[in-house]
Design an enzyme around this catalytic site. Structure first.
Site, PDB file in Angstrom:
ATOM      1  N   ASP A   1     -18.290 -16.997  21.379  1.00 12.51           N
ATOM      2  CA  ASP A   1     -18.152 -16.149  22.560  1.00 12.51           C
ATOM      3  C   ASP A   1     -17.786 -17.015  23.767  1.00 12.51           C
ATOM      4  O   ASP A   1     -18.352 -18.090  23.971  1.00 12.51           O
ATOM      5  CB  ASP A   1     -19.454 -15.384  22.821  1.00 12.51           C
ATOM      6  CG  ASP A   1     -19.244 -14.207  23.768  1.00 12.51           C
ATOM      7  OD1 ASP A   1     -19.331 -13.051  23.314  1.00 12.51           O
ATOM      8  OD2 ASP A   1     -18.971 -14.457  24.959  1.00 12.51           O
TER       9      ASP A   1
ATOM     10  N   HIS B   1     -16.922  -5.483  17.094  1.00 13.18           N
ATOM     11  CA  HIS B   1     -17.328  -6.880  16.876  1.00 13.18           C
ATOM     12  C   HIS B   1     -18.843  -6.935  16.799  1.00 13.18           C
ATOM     13  O   HIS B   1     -19.549  -6.164  17.445  1.00 13.18           O
ATOM     14  CB  HIS B   1     -16.816  -7.798  17.994  1.00 13.18           C
ATOM     15  CG  HIS B   1     -17.198  -7.336  19.365  1.00 13.18           C
ATOM     16  ND1 HIS B   1     -16.533  -6.332  20.027  1.00 13.18           N
ATOM     17  CD2 HIS B   1     -18.199  -7.717  20.195  1.00 13.18           C
ATOM     18  CE1 HIS B   1     -17.086  -6.126  21.208  1.00 13.18           C
ATOM     19  NE2 HIS B   1     -18.118  -6.954  21.336  1.00 13.18           N
TER      20      HIS B   1
ATOM     21  N   HIS C   1     -22.085  -9.293  17.437  1.00  6.17           N
ATOM     22  CA  HIS C   1     -22.613 -10.497  18.078  1.00  6.17           C
ATOM     23  C   HIS C   1     -23.652 -11.135  17.152  1.00  6.17           C
ATOM     24  O   HIS C   1     -24.562 -10.446  16.655  1.00  6.17           O
ATOM     25  CB  HIS C   1     -23.336 -10.150  19.382  1.00  6.17           C
ATOM     26  CG  HIS C   1     -22.461  -9.608  20.476  1.00  6.17           C
ATOM     27  ND1 HIS C   1     -21.989 -10.385  21.512  1.00  6.17           N
ATOM     28  CD2 HIS C   1     -22.000  -8.351  20.706  1.00  6.17           C
ATOM     29  CE1 HIS C   1     -21.278  -9.633  22.341  1.00  6.17           C
ATOM     30  NE2 HIS C   1     -21.264  -8.392  21.879  1.00  6.17           N
TER      31      HIS C   1
HETATM   32  P1  5GP Z   1     -19.229  -6.577  24.279  1.00  4.25           P
HETATM   33  O1  5GP Z   1     -19.603  -6.615  25.727  1.00  4.25           O
HETATM   34  O2  5GP Z   1     -18.007  -5.697  24.079  1.00  4.25           O
HETATM   35  O3  5GP Z   1     -20.347  -6.238  23.358  1.00  4.25           O
HETATM   36  O4  5GP Z   1     -18.825  -8.054  23.892  1.00  4.25           O
HETATM   37  C1  5GP Z   1     -17.603  -8.621  24.224  1.00  4.25           C
HETATM   38  C2  5GP Z   1     -17.801 -10.115  24.216  1.00  4.25           C
HETATM   39  O5  5GP Z   1     -16.531 -10.724  24.173  1.00  4.25           O
HETATM   40  C3  5GP Z   1     -18.514 -10.645  25.458  1.00  4.25           C
HETATM   41  O6  5GP Z   1     -19.705 -11.312  25.059  1.00  4.25           O
HETATM   42  C4  5GP Z   1     -17.494 -11.594  26.076  1.00  4.25           C
HETATM   43  O7  5GP Z   1     -18.078 -12.766  26.601  1.00  4.25           O
HETATM   44  C5  5GP Z   1     -16.577 -11.905  24.906  1.00  4.25           C
HETATM   45  N1  5GP Z   1     -15.195 -12.191  25.277  1.00  4.25           N
HETATM   46  C6  5GP Z   1     -14.426 -11.507  26.155  1.00  4.25           C
HETATM   47  N2  5GP Z   1     -13.192 -12.044  26.228  1.00  4.25           N
HETATM   48  C7  5GP Z   1     -13.190 -13.095  25.361  1.00  4.25           C
HETATM   49  C8  5GP Z   1     -12.197 -14.047  24.996  1.00  4.25           C
HETATM   50  O8  5GP Z   1     -11.068 -14.048  25.470  1.00  4.25           O
HETATM   51  N3  5GP Z   1     -12.554 -14.982  24.055  1.00  4.25           N
HETATM   52  C9  5GP Z   1     -13.804 -15.007  23.504  1.00  4.25           C
HETATM   53  N4  5GP Z   1     -14.054 -15.966  22.596  1.00  4.25           N
HETATM   54  N5  5GP Z   1     -14.764 -14.121  23.834  1.00  4.25           N
HETATM   55  C10 5GP Z   1     -14.469 -13.168  24.750  1.00  4.25           C
END
Ligand code: 5GP
Ligand code: ZN
Length: 114
Positions: free
Chosen positions: A32, A100, A102
């Site tokens: 992440d 996705h 985590h």
């Molecule tokens: P969500 O908030 O949708 O559950 O998780 C999305 C995750 O993607 C977040 O933890 C954020 O830090 C991560 N993220 C967003 N953009 C990128 C990116 O460009 N590369 C990586 N490796 N992680 C990302």
């Protein structure tokens, strides 16, 4: 969100570089970009679906492929205590609308989550 605009589709296509920590035919694992714990990986299916249940509806086996990468990473790194999270919907913290999982570890986690 269109697949063309999707950040995870771009990572999977290699348009945006991100080291692949583990892969199989259906999914990849990446670090992440903004970790919330010492270990914070994202297990991302190659096929674009908005969330985990949509992924399941399309092909339940792909969820198994995500968990195979969890098994590989936790076994390889000796991670015994960890948390798995599918944030689903903006109200639950989802910010990238490509399913996705985590995988977070390396510190104590409280319950209930914030
Ligand atoms: P969500 O908030 O949708 O559950 O998780 C999305 C995750 O993607 C977040 O933890 C954020 O830090 C991560 N993220 C967003 N953009 C990128 C990116 O460009 N590369 C990586 N490796 N992680 C990302
Ligand atoms: Zn996508």
């Amino acid at each position: 969100m269109s697949e063309e605009a999707c950040i995870f589709c771009k990572i999977i296509a290699g348009v945006i570089p991100a080291p692949h920590l583990a892969t199989n035919d259906e999914a990849i694992a990446i670090a992440d970009i903004s970790p919330v714990a010492p270990t914070h990986y994202l297990i991302v299916p190659r096929r674009h679906e908005e969330n985990a249940v949509a992924l399941h509806r399309g092909n339940p086996a792909e969820l198994g492929a995500l968990f195979a990468l969890v098994d590989e990473l936790t076994s390889r790194e000796g991670i015994a205590d960890y948390r798995l999270v599918f944030n689903t919907g903006a109200g639950a913290g989802q910010s990238v609308f490509h399913a996705h999982l985590h995988l977070i570890a390396g510190r104590a986690f409280s319950w209930p989550p914030g």
